[in-house]
Design a protein around this motif. Structure first.
Motif: not given
Length: 124
Positions: A36-42, A44-45, A90-91
């Motif tokens: 699992w990867y995540r990306q929050a606003p603004g 990088q993943r 959160t992402a």
């Protein structure tokens, strides 16, 4: 072609829990890892957690002790149990799979697939 289907995102209060699930389908000869990867606003993943075959895991420092990645009962499926969620978690969370596709030893090809992403929002 290997296809990933994710489920389990949503809105949760700080300190709450969520479980994300990911299942891979298609012509999979062998699976090397699912994660699992995540990306929050603004931002990088980033890697959250990864499960290697036949064994081994790796976690981002920020989630150690709170998140657990494990194999699901179905073949080529994993889940991510997320406890004590915080606002910084959160992402959009993406499932990732790497391995070899094909039907037998002689026609293998490496693959890397991504899910469509599922939103996790931690807010009171």
């Amino acid at each position: 072609q290997v296809h990933l289907v994710e489920s389990g995102g949503g809105l949760v209060q700080p300190g709450g829990s969520l479980r994300l699930s990911c299942a891979a389908s298609g012509s999979i000869y062998s699976m090397n890892s699912m994660g699992w990867y995540r990306q929050a606003p603004g931002k990088q993943r980033e890697l959250v957690a990864i499960l290697y075959s036949p064994r081994g895991t790796n976690y981002a420092d920020s989630v150690k002790g709170r998140f657990t990645i494990a194999r699901a009962d179905a073949k080529n499926a994993v889940y991510l149990q997320m406890n004590d969620l915080q606002a910084e978690d959160t992402a959009v969370y993406y499932c990732n799979a790497r391995g070899n596709s094909g039907t037998d030893y002689y026609d293998q090809e490496r693959f890397e697939s991504w899910g469509q992403g599922t939103q996790v929002t931690v807010s009171s």
